[in-house]
Motif scaffolding. Structure first.
Motif, mmCIF file in Angstrom:
data_model
loop_
_atom_site.group_PDB
_atom_site.id
_atom_site.type_symbol
_atom_site.label_atom_id
_atom_site.label_comp_id
_atom_site.label_asym_id
_atom_site.label_seq_id
_atom_site.Cartn_x
_atom_site.Cartn_y
_atom_site.Cartn_z
ATOM 1 N N GLU A 132 0.870 -1.177 0.000
ATOM 2 C CA GLU A 132 0.000 0.000 0.000
ATOM 3 C C GLU A 132 0.907 1.226 0.000
ATOM 4 O O GLU A 132 1.904 1.264 0.730
ATOM 5 C CB GLU A 132 -0.874 -0.022 1.248
ATOM 6 C CG GLU A 132 -1.877 1.097 1.356
ATOM 7 C CD GLU A 132 -2.796 0.900 2.556
ATOM 8 O OE1 GLU A 132 -3.204 1.916 3.149
ATOM 9 O OE2 GLU A 132 -3.092 -0.264 2.914
ATOM 10 N N VAL A 133 0.598 2.192 -0.834
ATOM 11 C CA VAL A 133 1.394 3.423 -0.866
ATOM 12 C C VAL A 133 0.749 4.436 0.072
ATOM 13 O O VAL A 133 -0.435 4.760 -0.069
ATOM 14 C CB VAL A 133 1.509 3.989 -2.291
ATOM 15 C CG1 VAL A 133 2.238 5.324 -2.282
ATOM 16 C CG2 VAL A 133 2.245 2.990 -3.196
ATOM 17 N N VAL A 134 1.529 4.913 1.025
ATOM 18 C CA VAL A 134 1.044 5.878 2.009
ATOM 19 C C VAL A 134 1.924 7.116 1.945
ATOM 20 O O VAL A 134 3.010 7.106 1.366
ATOM 21 C CB VAL A 134 1.073 5.279 3.436
ATOM 22 C CG1 VAL A 134 0.259 3.992 3.494
ATOM 23 C CG2 VAL A 134 2.511 5.016 3.898
ATOM 24 N N TRP A 135 1.444 8.177 2.560
ATOM 25 C CA TRP A 135 2.245 9.393 2.655
ATOM 26 C C TRP A 135 2.975 9.413 3.996
ATOM 27 O O TRP A 135 2.427 9.010 5.020
ATOM 28 C CB TRP A 135 1.364 10.633 2.503
ATOM 29 C CG TRP A 135 0.853 10.777 1.110
ATOM 30 C CD1 TRP A 135 -0.370 10.377 0.636
ATOM 31 C CD2 TRP A 135 1.558 11.310 -0.008
ATOM 32 N NE1 TRP A 135 -0.472 10.642 -0.712
ATOM 33 C CE2 TRP A 135 0.700 11.218 -1.134
ATOM 34 C CE3 TRP A 135 2.830 11.867 -0.179
ATOM 35 C CZ2 TRP A 135 1.071 11.661 -2.401
ATOM 36 C CZ3 TRP A 135 3.199 12.308 -1.443
ATOM 37 C CH2 TRP A 135 2.328 12.205 -2.537
ATOM 38 N N ARG A 147 2.364 9.252 7.835
ATOM 39 C CA ARG A 147 1.400 10.303 8.145
ATOM 40 C C ARG A 147 0.033 10.039 7.540
ATOM 41 O O ARG A 147 -0.898 10.816 7.758
ATOM 42 C CB ARG A 147 1.923 11.670 7.668
ATOM 43 C CG ARG A 147 3.144 12.149 8.428
ATOM 44 C CD ARG A 147 2.911 12.151 9.916
ATOM 45 N NE ARG A 147 4.034 12.649 10.698
ATOM 46 C CZ ARG A 147 4.304 12.277 11.951
ATOM 47 N NH1 ARG A 147 3.513 11.401 12.554
ATOM 48 N NH2 ARG A 147 5.338 12.763 12.583
ATOM 49 N N SER A 148 -0.117 8.962 6.788
ATOM 50 C CA SER A 148 -1.433 8.498 6.367
ATOM 51 C C SER A 148 -1.992 7.589 7.458
ATOM 52 O O SER A 148 -1.288 7.224 8.402
ATOM 53 C CB SER A 148 -1.335 7.707 5.059
ATOM 54 O OG SER A 148 -0.976 8.527 3.982
ATOM 55 N N ALA A 180 8.789 10.634 -6.171
ATOM 56 C CA ALA A 180 9.183 9.234 -6.253
ATOM 57 C C ALA A 180 8.620 8.444 -5.082
ATOM 58 O O ALA A 180 8.592 8.915 -3.943
ATOM 59 C CB ALA A 180 10.702 9.125 -6.274
ATOM 60 N N VAL A 181 8.161 7.218 -5.370
ATOM 61 C CA VAL A 181 7.725 6.273 -4.338
ATOM 62 C C VAL A 181 8.933 5.422 -3.943
ATOM 63 O O VAL A 181 9.619 4.869 -4.803
ATOM 64 C CB VAL A 181 6.599 5.352 -4.850
ATOM 65 C CG1 VAL A 181 6.204 4.339 -3.781
ATOM 66 C CG2 VAL A 181 5.390 6.173 -5.286
ATOM 67 N N PHE A 182 9.178 5.314 -2.631
ATOM 68 C CA PHE A 182 10.254 4.466 -2.135
ATOM 69 C C PHE A 182 9.653 3.285 -1.378
ATOM 70 O O PHE A 182 8.651 3.429 -0.675
ATOM 71 C CB PHE A 182 11.184 5.261 -1.210
ATOM 72 C CG PHE A 182 11.838 6.428 -1.876
ATOM 73 C CD1 PHE A 182 12.791 6.244 -2.857
ATOM 74 C CD2 PHE A 182 11.485 7.728 -1.538
ATOM 75 C CE1 PHE A 182 13.392 7.319 -3.503
ATOM 76 C CE2 PHE A 182 12.084 8.819 -2.161
ATOM 77 C CZ PHE A 182 13.041 8.611 -3.146
ATOM 78 N N ASP A 183 10.283 2.131 -1.514
ATOM 79 C CA ASP A 183 9.780 0.928 -0.855
ATOM 80 C C ASP A 183 10.291 0.827 0.575
ATOM 81 O O ASP A 183 11.483 1.061 0.835
ATOM 82 C CB ASP A 183 10.215 -0.329 -1.614
ATOM 83 C CG ASP A 183 9.463 -0.525 -2.915
ATOM 84 O OD1 ASP A 183 8.440 0.166 -3.122
ATOM 85 O OD2 ASP A 183 9.894 -1.360 -3.727
ATOM 86 N N GLU A 184 9.396 0.468 1.484
ATOM 87 C CA GLU A 184 9.791 0.201 2.865
ATOM 88 C C GLU A 184 10.744 -0.987 2.920
ATOM 89 O O GLU A 184 10.585 -1.975 2.194
ATOM 90 C CB GLU A 184 8.533 -0.120 3.686
ATOM 91 C CG GLU A 184 8.799 -0.683 5.074
ATOM 92 C CD GLU A 184 7.649 -1.493 5.612
ATOM 93 O OE1 GLU A 184 7.882 -2.626 6.071
ATOM 94 O OE2 GLU A 184 6.502 -0.997 5.563
ATOM 95 N N LEU A 185 11.741 -0.887 3.798
ATOM 96 C CA LEU A 185 12.644 -2.005 4.068
ATOM 97 C C LEU A 185 12.389 -2.641 5.430
ATOM 98 O O LEU A 185 12.560 -3.846 5.598
ATOM 99 C CB LEU A 185 14.103 -1.536 3.999
ATOM 100 C CG LEU A 185 14.605 -1.120 2.614
ATOM 101 C CD1 LEU A 185 15.975 -0.452 2.724
ATOM 102 C CD2 LEU A 185 14.674 -2.314 1.671
#
Length: 304
Positions: A132-135, A147-148, A180-185
């Motif tokens: 899921e892409v969040v802010w 922050r989402s 740019a979207v960055f992936d969580e690690l």
């Protein structure tokens, strides 16, 4: 002899890449080390070994491998960045700051956590599963605070401190700019917020937006999920949503126009139910059909 040795190292490195892609990380690791031995001054197998350890969350081996790559190629930007991620994960702040400076980011020398003014950034949480892409507020080159209000399926909460990758994997638009979207690690520090769902019938979208803003102003982060959640295919999620006319997504099935779903972030132990019900009194027609903790801090959950 040198050409033959380079050729052998290249073949071993390529075979390691193939094994890694197939999920055989132990086999890939062994071949990267063989490639490094076959061509001792070649940085690439060390960098690739650092990547392998990075995606396994093995931070000290990742740092060691990237530093080995940098000993052979001091200008290797990928190794600099990934060493910075590993040092950040390990809390080695002076080293991390030095690596970010080496990359070209202005940062003072200190043993304190690296930090700069927060900037809103899209982060793909739980990228290997229910992504899921969040802010999030990006607070340094490799850390961000959510922050989402993510859905429960993501397993992430408002306020989680995340370690994230540095390679863009898609874009989202904010105020006319593509970010740019960055992936969580990794989750570095979980928040003390729980995720609650509020479903209300006979409440229009503009009224739901007004309620969400009232909640936010009262330190109860909230989102109108009815309008903010959008299901995307993998190609769109990892690209620029809406830019490709071949990938037009119909609105997801959801509540009727006069029914809305809000996601709320509620600090553990805070009683928010009565406050929410009181504010809904401004719209007498509204009826709560669901008020539930969907991602508690403990398995028992409960109701504030």
């Amino acid at each position: 002899i040198r050409i033959s040795r380079n050729g052998r190292a290249a073949r071993l490195n390529e075979q390691a890449n193939e094994l890694g892609s197939a999920g055989d990380t132990d086999g890939a690791r062994a071949l990267y080390l063989q490639a490094a031995s076959a061509q001792p001054q070649w940085a690439v197998p060390w960098f690739n070994l650092g990547l392998l350890h990075k995606y396994r969350g093995e931070w000290q081996p990742s740092l060691d491998a990237n530093q080995a790559a940098l000993a052979r190629d001091p200008s290797h930007e990928g190794a600099i960045w990934n060493a910075g991620i590993a040092a950040t994960a390990l809390g080695q702040w002076r080293l991390a700051r030095g690596l970010w400076r080496r990359y070209g980011i202005d940062m003072a020398d200190s043993d304190e956590p690296a930090a700069f003014a927060p900037s809103l950034t899209p982060i793909r949480v739980h990228p290997a599963q229910e992504s899921e892409v969040v802010w999030a507020d990006r607070i340094d080159p490799a850390r961000a605070v959510v922050r989402s209000v993510p859905t429960a399926a993501s397993g992430r909460r408002y306020g989680d401190l995340l370690l994230h990758d540095g390679a863009p994997n898609g874009y989202r638009r904010l105020r006319g700019r593509d970010l740019a979207v960055f992936d969580e690690l990794q989750v570095l520090a979980p928040s003390d917020y729980e995720t609650w769902v509020l479903e209300v019938e006979h409440l229009h979208t503009d009224q739901a937006d007004a309620l969400a803003q009232r909640l936010v102003d009262a330190d109860l982060p909230a989102e109108n999920w009815t309008t903010s959640l959008h299901a995307l295919c993998k190609a769109c999620s990892e690209g620029r949503p809406g830019d490709d006319p071949a990938h037009k997504h119909a609105p997801a099935d959801g509540p009727a126009a006069t029914s809305v779903t809000l996601g709320l972030a509620v600090r553990h132990g805070v009683a928010a139910g009565e406050q929410v019900r009181a504010w809904l009194g401004d719209w007498p027609q509204a009826a709560i059909v669901r008020w539930e903790c969907v991602l508690p801090l403990n398995p028992a959950g409960g109701s504030p």
